[in-house]
Enzyme design. Structure first.
Site, PDB file in Angstrom:
ATOM      1  N   LYS A  55      43.258  35.656 -50.563  1.00 38.04           N
ATOM      2  CA  LYS A  55      42.470  34.443 -50.792  1.00 38.04           C
ATOM      3  C   LYS A  55      41.893  34.413 -52.206  1.00 38.04           C
ATOM      4  O   LYS A  55      41.772  33.349 -52.818  1.00 38.04           O
ATOM      5  CB  LYS A  55      41.360  34.329 -49.743  1.00 38.04           C
ATOM      6  CG  LYS A  55      41.904  34.091 -48.333  1.00 38.04           C
ATOM      7  CD  LYS A  55      42.685  32.797 -48.273  1.00 38.04           C
ATOM      8  CE  LYS A  55      43.507  32.613 -47.039  1.00 38.04           C
ATOM      9  NZ  LYS A  55      44.213  31.335 -46.977  1.00 38.04           N
ATOM     10  N   TYR A 111      43.758  40.254 -46.383  1.00 33.47           N
ATOM     11  CA  TYR A 111      43.561  38.814 -46.227  1.00 33.47           C
ATOM     12  C   TYR A 111      42.587  38.264 -47.273  1.00 33.47           C
ATOM     13  O   TYR A 111      42.927  37.325 -47.999  1.00 33.47           O
ATOM     14  CB  TYR A 111      43.097  38.475 -44.813  1.00 33.47           C
ATOM     15  CG  TYR A 111      42.742  37.018 -44.629  1.00 33.47           C
ATOM     16  CD1 TYR A 111      43.734  36.049 -44.493  1.00 33.47           C
ATOM     17  CD2 TYR A 111      41.414  36.597 -44.607  1.00 33.47           C
ATOM     18  CE1 TYR A 111      43.411  34.704 -44.342  1.00 33.47           C
ATOM     19  CE2 TYR A 111      41.088  35.263 -44.455  1.00 33.47           C
ATOM     20  CZ  TYR A 111      42.084  34.324 -44.325  1.00 33.47           C
ATOM     21  OH  TYR A 111      41.758  32.993 -44.185  1.00 33.47           O
TER      22      TYR A 111
END
Length: 335
Positions: A204, A200
């Site tokens: 980003k 994750y």
């Protein structure tokens, strides 16, 4: 320790609602992933502030309809709000959504809020799923939306905003991309390449690089469209619902101590949607432009090389799947 103090201070800062009814009135706003969490609260704010048209873009139309019913009841505006299907796990769905977007008379802001956090490896259309949702599809939608945003700017004499919701967790991934050989998206779609629990924040980081490159290719002076990336901070949302128990337990404790509510976090999205030219290509957080929070290793010469590499690999990845990156008048597919 200073970083911890800064986190506590910013998380507990009372955030303003920056847009006003006068700035929102008459506008059309699109929020992805708006059936819950930050997106839901953001869409509700736009409707409350008097937007003419608010589009809730969601994978499940049924869930979107339920969310819109709540928003209408809470705002008392029953004539505003639409639910459009958008499945970011499908590039074809993104293309279909973009074509529908082109039928609108105007778009004042597109807030790309939808994201996915996973701890189990899986593939979607030959790509690791969170890479597909958080990066490939998100950036394809950004690229496809630009012509409409530019046309809206010219026709209505406005300054549309393209906002990608990212995360400060990206800054924990120093050196990971530089240690990846070949096409980044191909390499990270091979099982075992990196710890999937860290995927994750890595997606980003890829978002931040891609947004910065896209903004450099399309300056406001040419398009009158502002492109930025916003960090909503640590918020109490359902983002980690697919994560493992231990991670959810740890995150839940942090949220209990420092977490913003989804409504508070959504204020950062609202700010980014009207932040103006100064925010173009920049990192926005806590309802402020915080470019100084971007680590030097992202901004220096080596970081710029990685940024161009990310963009090049993204374009190649999309094109090998039949989604050409070519906006008339701008060589967006070149690095």
């Amino acid at each position: 320790m200073a970083d911890l103090f800064d986190l506590v201070r910013t998380q507990r800062t009372q955030l303003p609602i920056v847009p006003t009814p006068s700035t929102v009135a008459g506008g059309t706003y699109i929020v992805t992933g708006a059936n819950t969490g930050l997106g839901f609260e953001c869409a509700k704010h736009f409707i409350s502030l008097g937007a003419s048209r608010v589009i809730i873009a969601v994978r499940s139309v049924q869930k979107g309809d339920a969310a819109l019913a709540i928003i209408r009841k809470e705002t008392g505006r029953y004539d505003v709000g639409e639910v459009w299907e958008l499945d970011l796990a499908s590039l074809d769905s993104v293309e279909a959504f973009a074509k529908r977007l082109d039928t609108l008379d105007r778009v004042d802001a597109l807030i790309e809020n939808a994201s996915l956090a996973l701890v189990q490896f899986s593939l979607t259309e030959g790509m690791e799923t969170s890479l597909m949702v958080n990066v490939a599809s998100t950036m394809l939608l950004a690229i496809r939306a630009l012509p409409k945003l530019r046309a809206s700017a010219k026709m209505f004499k406005i300054q549309p905003h393209l906002v990608v919701v990212t995360s400060g967790t990206a800054f924990s991934q120093k050196g990971v991309l530089e240690g990846t050989e070949g096409n980044i998206f191909d390499a990270l779609s091979a099982k075992g390449t990196t710890n999937i629990a860290e995927r994750y924040p890595l997606t980003k980081l890829l978002q931040i690089y891609a947004v910065r490159q896209l903004a450099s290719l399309f300056p406001v002076s040419d398009t009158n469209v502002v492109i930025n990336a916003v960090n909503p901070g640590l918020c109490t949302t359902e983002l980690a619902r697919n994560a493992g128990f231990i991670f959810r337990l740890q995150l839940g404790l942090m949220k209990l101590l420092l977490g913003r509510t989804a409504e508070e976090g959504s204020r950062t999205l609202l700010h980014a949607a009207v932040a103006g030219v100064a925010s173009h290509g920049k990192y926005v957080s806590d309802c402020r432009i915080k470019e100084d929070y971007i680590p030097e290793w992202i901004r220096d010469e080596s970081g710029c090389l990685t940024q161009r590499r990310v963009w090049g690999d993204l374009v190649k990845t999309l094109e090998t799947r039949g989604h050409t990156v070519d906006i008339p008048g701008h060589p967006a597919n070149k690095v």
